[in-house]
Design an enzyme around this catalytic site. Structure first.
Site, PDB file in Angstrom:
ATOM      1  N   ASN A   9      91.817  33.323   2.036  1.00  0.00           N
ATOM      2  CA  ASN A   9      92.427  32.677   3.204  1.00  0.00           C
ATOM      3  C   ASN A   9      93.722  33.417   3.535  1.00  0.00           C
ATOM      4  OD1 ASN A   9      93.312  30.956   5.191  1.00  0.00           O
ATOM      5  ND2 ASN A   9      94.072  29.401   3.752  1.00  0.00           N
ATOM      6  N   TRP A  10      93.659  34.221   4.586  1.00  0.00           N
ATOM      7  CA  TRP A  10      94.832  35.048   4.926  1.00  0.00           C
ATOM      8  C   TRP A  10      95.968  34.227   5.527  1.00  0.00           C
ATOM      9  CZ3 TRP A  10      92.244  39.840   7.766  1.00  0.00           C
ATOM     10  CH2 TRP A  10      91.439  40.521   6.843  1.00  0.00           C
ATOM     11  N   LYS A  11      95.673  33.028   5.987  1.00  0.00           N
ATOM     12  CA  LYS A  11      96.687  32.196   6.678  1.00  0.00           C
ATOM     13  C   LYS A  11      97.269  32.982   7.863  1.00  0.00           C
ATOM     14  CE  LYS A  11      97.720  30.066   2.253  1.00  0.00           C
ATOM     15  NZ  LYS A  11      98.435  28.996   1.613  1.00  0.00           N
ATOM     16  N   HIS A  94      92.348  22.398   6.198  1.00  0.00           N
ATOM     17  CA  HIS A  94      93.273  22.925   5.186  1.00  0.00           C
ATOM     18  C   HIS A  94      94.508  22.028   5.150  1.00  0.00           C
ATOM     19  CE1 HIS A  94      96.063  25.588   3.121  1.00  0.00           C
ATOM     20  NE2 HIS A  94      95.007  26.277   2.707  1.00  0.00           N
ATOM     21  N   GLU A  96      97.513  22.648   5.023  1.00  0.00           N
ATOM     22  CA  GLU A  96      98.599  23.069   5.927  1.00  0.00           C
ATOM     23  C   GLU A  96      98.329  22.585   7.352  1.00  0.00           C
ATOM     24  OE1 GLU A  96      98.494  27.212   4.895  1.00  0.00           O
ATOM     25  OE2 GLU A  96      99.278  26.725   2.909  1.00  0.00           O
ATOM     26  N   GLU A 166      91.590  21.551  -3.201  1.00  0.00           N
ATOM     27  CA  GLU A 166      92.880  22.236  -3.196  1.00  0.00           C
ATOM     28  C   GLU A 166      94.015  21.227  -3.371  1.00  0.00           C
ATOM     29  OE1 GLU A 166      92.551  26.312  -1.248  1.00  0.00           O
ATOM     30  OE2 GLU A 166      93.196  24.919   0.293  1.00  0.00           O
ATOM     31  N   GLY A 172     100.213  27.709  -2.946  1.00  0.00           N
ATOM     32  CA  GLY A 172     101.346  28.574  -2.650  1.00  0.00           C
ATOM     33  C   GLY A 172     102.566  28.310  -3.526  1.00  0.00           C
ATOM     34  N   SER A 212      96.864  28.577  -5.899  1.00  0.00           N
ATOM     35  CA  SER A 212      97.470  29.594  -6.767  1.00  0.00           C
ATOM     36  C   SER A 212      96.466  30.243  -7.728  1.00  0.00           C
ATOM     37  CB  SER A 212      98.669  29.024  -7.535  1.00  0.00           C
ATOM     38  OG  SER A 212      99.671  28.602  -6.621  1.00  0.00           O
ATOM     39  N   GLY A 233      94.618  32.066  -1.366  1.00  0.00           N
ATOM     40  CA  GLY A 233      95.593  32.424  -0.343  1.00  0.00           C
ATOM     41  C   GLY A 233      96.318  33.709  -0.706  1.00  0.00           C
ATOM     42  N   GLY A 234      97.487  33.572  -1.307  1.00  0.00           N
ATOM     43  CA  GLY A 234      98.369  34.712  -1.597  1.00  0.00           C
ATOM     44  C   GLY A 234      97.664  35.898  -2.232  1.00  0.00           C
TER      45      GLY A 234
END
Ligand code: PEP
Length: 251
Positions: A9-11, A94, A96, A166, A172, A212, A233-234
């Site tokens: 997930n590049w966000k 998501h 976010e 999640e 994150g 994470s 993500g990251g």
């Protein structure tokens, strides 16, 4: 036997050209992978990402999608638009989006139903906050999110849904759930799905962990009985780390 799925997930990261470069860096690993590999990119990156991924085993996902077919919804993107450029998955709900963009269980359900009606595979995110976990309501909350997301979804369609567990406190933050904590909730989600649809669906549905996940902890998480992959993500922004995670899913 469920095929594992590793989704990055590049966000709100990567321009279209940066996205293409990243896809080119992970292509060989993805092509040699036993698991499915998906990149979830910002809308603006999708056409270039689909073009770059063509002929490879990488599937491209949106990070969101609107539930209406068309109309006066400034700034939104429909299922048709995604399909035309070659998108095959979309993330829905998501945390976010729930936190910053007023996504609710109702819109998550509408989007899930609309994605399935358009042959786009939904990756539906659920997860509790730290406060909910500390107050002992994790399972009640997750059960509610899963049931509301799947409202009106047939058993046949439910098999195509991917659920990503999640925990919000792990996204994150560098605070990964332990292997056991993550598996416990993924198993609970499977039991919840079983209560709705029976074992055929719950044994088929892929349930991912996200929060994470990285090159170091992926192998342990992915070895758990009820974790069928990861939403990352990251660590999905660094080709080498993402490839390590893909390889861990192949083990
Ligand atoms: C995510 O974006 O869904 C996610 C899990 O992020 P991170 O891996 O950075 O925690």
């Amino acid at each position: 036997m469920r095929k594992k799925l590793i989704a990055g997930n590049w966000k709100m990261n990567n321009t279209p050209s940066q996205g293409v470069a990243l896809i080119n860096e992970i292509k060989d690993t993805a092509n040699n992978a036993v698991c499915d590999v998906v990149v979830c990119t910002p809308y603006i990156c999708l056409p270039a990402a689909c073009e770059a991924a063509k002929g490879s085993k990488i599937a491209v996902s949106a990070e969101n999608m609107h539930f209406e077919d068309k109309g006066a919804f400034t700034g939104e993107i429909s299922a048709d638009m995604l399909k035309e450029v070659g998108v095959t998955y979309t993330v829905i709900g998501h945390s976010e989006r729930r936190q910053y963009f007023a996504e609710t269980d109702t819109t998550v359900n509408l989007k899930t139903v609309k994605a399935l009606a358009n042959d786009i595979l939904p990756i539906v995110c659920v997860g509790e906050s730290l406060d909910q976990r500390e107050n002992g309501i994790t399972f009640d909350f997750i059960s509610m999110q899963v049931k509301l997301a799947l409202k009106g979804v047939s058993a046949e369609d439910a098999k195509k849904v991917v659920i990503a567990y999640e925990p919000i406190w792990a996204i994150g933050t560098g605070m990964t759930a332990t292997d056991e904590q993550a598996n416990e909730v993924c198993l609970f989600i499977r039991e919840t799905v079983k209560s709705l649809y029976g074992a055929d669906v719950s044994d088929t549905m892929r349930i991912l962990y996200g929060g994470s996940m990285n090159a170091k902890n992926a192998a342990g998480l992915l070895a758990q009985s009820d974790i069928d992959g990861g939403l990352i993500g990251g660590a999905s922004l660094k080709a080498a780390d993402f490839c390590t995670i893909i390889n861990a899913a192949n083990a």
